[in-house]
Design a protein around this motif. Structure first.
Motif, PDB file in Angstrom:
ATOM      1  N   ASP A  68       0.819  -1.125  -0.283  1.00 57.02           N
ATOM      2  CA  ASP A  68      -0.108   0.068  -0.008  1.00 57.02           C
ATOM      3  C   ASP A  68       0.859   1.332  -0.017  1.00 57.02           C
ATOM      4  OD1 ASP A  68      -2.723  -1.266   1.972  1.00 57.02           O
ATOM      5  OD2 ASP A  68      -1.998  -1.616  -0.131  1.00 57.02           O
ATOM      6  N   LYS A  70       3.760   1.647  -1.532  1.00 58.82           N
ATOM      7  CA  LYS A  70       4.355   1.659  -2.790  1.00 58.82           C
ATOM      8  C   LYS A  70       3.384   2.317  -3.629  1.00 58.82           C
ATOM      9  CE  LYS A  70       6.831  -0.882  -6.325  1.00 58.82           C
ATOM     10  NZ  LYS A  70       7.897  -0.243  -6.510  1.00 58.82           N
ATOM     11  N   VAL A  71       2.011   1.751  -3.621  1.00 58.62           N
ATOM     12  CA  VAL A  71       1.014   2.276  -4.554  1.00 58.62           C
ATOM     13  C   VAL A  71       0.808   3.773  -4.140  1.00 58.62           C
ATOM     14  CG1 VAL A  71      -1.499   1.684  -5.366  1.00 58.62           C
ATOM     15  CG2 VAL A  71       0.040  -0.521  -4.833  1.00 58.62           C
ATOM     16  N   ARG A  74       2.956   6.087  -5.600  1.00 59.03           N
ATOM     17  CA  ARG A  74       2.910   6.250  -7.122  1.00 59.03           C
ATOM     18  C   ARG A  74       1.662   7.091  -7.380  1.00 59.03           C
ATOM     19  NH1 ARG A  74       5.423   7.169 -11.083  1.00 59.03           N
ATOM     20  NH2 ARG A  74       4.482   6.402 -13.138  1.00 59.03           N
ATOM     21  N   LEU A  75       0.481   6.696  -6.794  1.00 57.53           N
ATOM     22  CA  LEU A  75      -0.683   7.344  -7.040  1.00 57.53           C
ATOM     23  C   LEU A  75      -0.567   8.843  -6.836  1.00 57.53           C
ATOM     24  CD1 LEU A  75      -3.375   5.413  -5.070  1.00 57.53           C
ATOM     25  CD2 LEU A  75      -3.480   5.918  -7.826  1.00 57.53           C
TER      26      LEU A  75
ATOM     27  N   LEU B  32      -3.339  -0.243 -11.513  1.00 56.72           N
ATOM     28  CA  LEU B  32      -1.749  -0.611 -11.411  1.00 56.72           C
ATOM     29  C   LEU B  32      -1.235  -0.203 -12.743  1.00 56.72           C
ATOM     30  CD1 LEU B  32      -1.244  -3.441  -8.957  1.00 56.72           C
ATOM     31  CD2 LEU B  32      -1.393  -0.878  -8.331  1.00 56.72           C
ATOM     32  N   LEU B  35      -0.893   2.897 -13.686  1.00 55.03           N
ATOM     33  CA  LEU B  35       0.140   3.979 -12.926  1.00 55.03           C
ATOM     34  C   LEU B  35       1.692   3.446 -13.621  1.00 55.03           C
ATOM     35  CD1 LEU B  35      -0.932   3.302  -9.329  1.00 55.03           C
ATOM     36  CD2 LEU B  35      -1.087   5.384 -10.770  1.00 55.03           C
ATOM     37  N   PHE B  43       6.487  -1.239 -13.015  1.00 60.28           N
ATOM     38  CA  PHE B  43       5.799  -1.053 -11.640  1.00 60.28           C
ATOM     39  C   PHE B  43       4.728  -2.074 -11.174  1.00 60.28           C
ATOM     40  CE2 PHE B  43       3.993   1.459  -8.384  1.00 60.28           C
ATOM     41  CZ  PHE B  43       2.559   1.445  -8.451  1.00 60.28           C
ATOM     42  N   LEU B  50       6.211  -7.588  -4.393  1.00 62.42           N
ATOM     43  CA  LEU B  50       6.034  -7.299  -3.134  1.00 62.42           C
ATOM     44  C   LEU B  50       4.885  -8.356  -2.481  1.00 62.42           C
ATOM     45  CD1 LEU B  50       6.249  -3.597  -2.710  1.00 62.42           C
ATOM     46  CD2 LEU B  50       7.548  -5.147  -1.489  1.00 62.42           C
ATOM     47  N   SER B  89      -5.252  -4.873  -2.876  1.00 56.69           N
ATOM     48  CA  SER B  89      -4.269  -3.974  -3.470  1.00 56.69           C
ATOM     49  C   SER B  89      -3.761  -4.434  -4.682  1.00 56.69           C
ATOM     50  CB  SER B  89      -3.098  -3.747  -2.684  1.00 56.69           C
ATOM     51  OG  SER B  89      -3.636  -2.869  -1.407  1.00 56.69           O
TER      52      SER B  89
END
Lengths: 233, 152
Positions: A68, A70-71, A74-75, B32, B35, B43, B50, B89
């Protein structure tokens, strides 16, 4: 990039087609001129005044999950935020405390404009972090957003009651971040306009004479000119 | 060479589509992908890697916790909540669904139910991991799409 201040300048400029012309012209009539559009003229003078606006908004994101973190990072970066990510509430307070110590206009770069925190974290929960921030005289103005995978009405209510700006359901999406940015910019914009009018008064006499807009003090030519004069830099 | 690459890309697109059609992945995976760009070309795979790492840890801890007698349902629920969050996620739809079933049995303090659904969770996770590993490996082999489409 336009700032609220430049918008009023630009409407003045475009209505008059006023362009600076060099006084020391030693060229022949065939010398090539560089045309300056009114907007370029504005940006020259606005840079002196609008630097706080061109800086990115700084978000502090708090989440115990690597994925979370990392995401969300990036967001936020994709949405043109500056991002600092930490893995716990206590580290968040540490970071904010450090920022407090350095709290002067020189450290505008570090100023946190928004805190986004996960709700369920070991140790200090996001809710506890929210309360600590809202109870701090120096930090309470910073908007705090809670992120949670659980859609529990009583939880949402208590977060909003404690002063959370918003409660986002995970996984957080780009559209959520965009919406957040708009609402933060609105409140920041109001604050910056206040700072701008203060700085404008201070900067008025400090603009260098080489900058075109300094000539705004000279009455502009009549708008009925057939072709705009070109300026030479 | 070029034709081969185009075929590979078509195959990859088909595999990708089936992952969504068969319910292995949901909208979050697309988010994702959105992004990912030239500045962050890997990415999605980085996030998924992960996920594998975190999942190994969660599943191990859950295995251990399920060996204890009596079961600590509160701890089991907390562990599964975290694993479910990770799955969500990355858009791991089927895995997420099995996690929910597990938590339902946890709340009902049903030992047999927990043990049974945990097996389902592990099975879905293993299946998804295999499919994603194959998908990313193929994508790497095919190279960036621009190469395949460059006109002669």
């Amino acid at each position: 990039r336009c700032c609220p201040l430049s918008l009023s300048f630009s409407s003045y400029i475009s209505s008059t087609q006023f362009i600076h012309s060099s006084s020391s012209s030693s060229s022949s009539s065939t010398t090539p001129f560089i045309s300056i559009t009114p907007m370029e003229t504005i940006n020259l003078c606005c840079d002196h005044i609008t630097s706080p606006i061109s800086k990115e908004l700084h978000v502090l994101a708090v989440d115990d999950s690597n994925i979370d973190r990392k995401v969300i990072e990036r967001l936020l970066k994709v949405s043109s935020f500056k991002v600092t990510v930490v893995d716990s509430g206590s580290r968040a307070l540490q970071y904010l405390g450090l920022e407090e110590d350095n709290n002067s206009s020189q450290f505008d770069d570090l100023k946190v404009n928004l805190i986004m925190t996960d709700y369920s974290m070991p140790g200090m929960t996001g809710f506890e972090l929210l309360k600590k921030i809202k109870n701090s005289s120096t930090l309470k103005e910073i908007p705090v957003v809670i992120m949670s995978s659980e859609n529990i009405l009583t939880r949402i209510d208590s977060c909003l009651e404690e002063g959370a700006e918003d409660y986002l359901l995970k996984p957080v999406k780009l559209s959520d971040v965009r919406r957040l940015k708009d609402s933060i910019l609105k409140s920041e914009g109001a604050e910056i306009r206040r700072i701008q009018s203060h700085k404008r008064k201070r900067n008025n006499d400090r603009l260098p004479s080489s900058v075109a807009c300094h000539d705004l003090s000279v009455p502009p030519p009549s708008p009925q000119q057939p072709t705009p004069k070109l300026a030479r830099l | 060479m070029e034709r081969n690459q185009m075929q590979m890309h078509r195959q990859i697109a088909t595999i990708r589509k089936s992952l969504f059609d068969q319910g292995y992945l949901d909208e979050q995976f697309v988010q994702l992908e959105e992004l990912q760009d030239n500045s962050n070309p890997n990415f999605v795979e980085e996030v998924v890697t992960l996920f594998y790492r975190d999942s190994a840890r969660f599943l191990y801890n859950l295995d251990q916790a399920l060996e204890k007698r009596p079961l600590d349902f509160s701890r089991l629920d907390s562990l599964m909540h975290q694993f479910k969050g990770s799955s969500s996620s990355i858009g791991a739809k089927k895995v997420k669904i099995e996690c929910t079933h597990f938590r339902d049995y946890c709340n009902a303090r049903n030992t047999e139910g927990c043990k049974r659904t945990f097996q389902h969770v592990k099975k879905e996770y293993t299946t998804l991991k295999k499919k994603l590993e194959a998908y990313f490996q193929m994508s790497r082999q095919a190279g960036p799409i621009e190469t395949a489409c460059r006109p002669r």
